[in-house]
Scaffold this active site. Sequence first.
Site: not given
Lengths: 403, 403
Positions: B261, B282, B393
């Site tokens: 961010e 793994h 938003k």
Amino acid sequence: MGYVRYDLKGIKCLPETLKKLDFSSLFTREKMPFIGAFSVHIKEIKETLRRFKEIYDNMFVIGIGGSSLGIQSIYEGIYGKHKITGRKLYFLENVDPFNIHQIFQSAPWDRTVYCVISKSGSTLETVSIFNLVLYEMKRRGFTDLYKRFIFISGKNTPFYSIAKELGAPFFEIPEEIGGRFSVLTPVGLIPADFVDIDPYALVGGGMEILEEISQNKEHEAIILTCAEYESYINGRNINVMMPYSDSLRKFSEWWVQLWAESLGKDGKGQTPLPAVGTVDQHSLLQLFMDGPDDKFYQFIKVENFGSDFILPKKTQVLDFIAGKRISDIIHAEFEGTVEALRQGGRPVAVLEVSRMTPEVMGALFTLYMVKTVVMAELMGVNPYGQPGVEIGKKIAKRKLGGV
Amino acid sequence: MGYVRYDLKGIKCLPETLKKLDFSSLFTREKMPFIGAFSVHIKEIKETLRRFKEIYDNMFVIGIGGSSLGIQSIYEGIYGKHKITGRKLYFLENVDPFNIHQIFQSAPWDRTVYCVISKSGSTLETVSIFNLVLYEMKRRGFTDLYKRFIFISGKNTPFYSIAKELGAPFFEIPEEIGGRFSVLTPVGLIPADFVDIDPYALVGGGMEILEEISQNKEHEAIILTCAEYESYINGRNINVMMPYSDSLRKFSEWWVQLWAESLGKDGKGQTPLPAVGTVDQHSLLQLFMDGPDDKFYQFIKVENFGSDFILPKKTQVLDFIAGKRISDIIHAEFEGTVEALRQGGRPVAVLEVSRMTPEVMGALFTLYMVKTVVMAELMGVNPYGQPGVEIGKKIAKRKLGGV
């Protein structure tokens, strides 16, 4: 398949990419050995588990990576992060002494069955934890070890011998099925059955989508993978999977292993990045929207969460959410993110699933295993094996005095 | 700082990169406003919490992203993934109805205090969950709401008014401190104190390392950041953080938000990738070793885990681990991975910490906040704000009928 479908708005692939795929040879046991998993003897699994389910409340799943991520995905996918009632699974995966200590301290040893999973039978972490568990059980006076273990491993591995010695049930992972492609074999199906997630439903969902894709060369999953390949060739070296559901966090980690280990070879590979909505809107979305155009995006939308809440008719703060459902909020945020990224010209595919059921989980696993083999085919890498990790393993072994 | 140090074998930076940094202006309130967090009134926090700790066993932390990841990191860093005894924290973060349902079902409502955190006071997820919790408490007949809430928010936000209305404690997040830089303000310190993690120790660790770095222009953290900048300029658009400890998983997620961010702006940005050893050996190691050279690597080694186990003198399978400690296994695997990557010519830095204590956590947070500001300075971006998420938003709000 009605309950798992793609929305590929704006995502296309070039006809020449599609032409690169020899579709007729793809869906064979040679190219996709995991298809063989769909014929396992589920009946035997269910019979074995019935005995254990009568006696035990908990199962320790002792395994790591491909031996653990698949069943973790199923468990969280169906029961969420906090299973409230009924039999439970605990995962002993890492050799972190503090984490092992905490699980050992809180474990109800006398009501627990132990499921040990390692294809090679010599995975360092799994063998270490198995030895510790065995030691701890003996220390606690358990004499009925044979009643408390299930082993899942390759044939003729050390765990095969131990299972015979203890007289414990043994299930084989066939040679040709690597850990990350093993979730629909006993590796995933045995712990799933222990917590009442039906193996037939898991495998059934997988078979259904396999049938669907194998009969349609222009199936959306194939088009999508070709588009991902083109984006990779054009410099998008990162591939994001962002489900809008807490229950799918582990599934995206399972996919990370599948995509990374299968394709990351010979200097090639695309880095998978897991994210979870809405949480990572507050974490990664700024970079996605405003950072470099180096990513491909896959979102997963869950239509029905099984539970829901209605917000009160009069809310404190933010009037516009009054009377809305919590699922309305998460769906609106999902749509906001997808639309904003599409408007910003980023490549976005959306997978929509109706609801997290065993059939849907089986379909999701199969869908992504098929996609991975298709991507490997396009990139020209062998999706099986992981030759790159051998040097590190040798160094670790030497440091432990194992020559 | 003795207990947090870097091993930068082979990692160097160019003198001209170092010269780009105006070191004298870096460690100011203007460039690093979070420094102000080190002067918060911890005494007031401790006094407020003392009252709550006498009555309640659990705290719901209601917040998302920067309001939640920091305290999650502290909690798991100190207590691991499965805190066994004493007061506990629960995190209500996502608007996933199934997850909320599960936490609501298992919560001991009458022994719980609710800590609501949102800098703006209008975060969609936090406000929604707050409204639900309030509704549920009223439905259950609680009349002493003022005794059960703590609010942490910006001044003159809706939560400020609600706190006044309820007569509940209110702590301010200063305007200039963004969520992802707020862990050493009341945001992190209040829930930490509730579970007996000393705020003085957290802040003290931070102050100590801040002092250390600010007085040494060639501090390893600065050299490392310059080297990361150079690798970014040279096309390494991915930065991996891989602690060898289950307890640091959340810390690497906190760092992911911080790095993504703060730097992902104006088409710039380096994608942070979280991993955990040995588990991701793994999963991701094949790609790291054998895939494209597009990554910078930071490993974290924890020397002392606080707990340990000794393997039996005679082991089943793998003779060479007999009598070894579990910590020997994880350390050997860590060294194997680091050496293999270094031998493969990949850029690898190692951060060594003595043991997970509050001081070490405070130092880790501060170290990475400073590094982020330094990286932003080199890249020429403003580390504060997140303008890119506004469009999404707005779309979400519109979909919910909020115009």
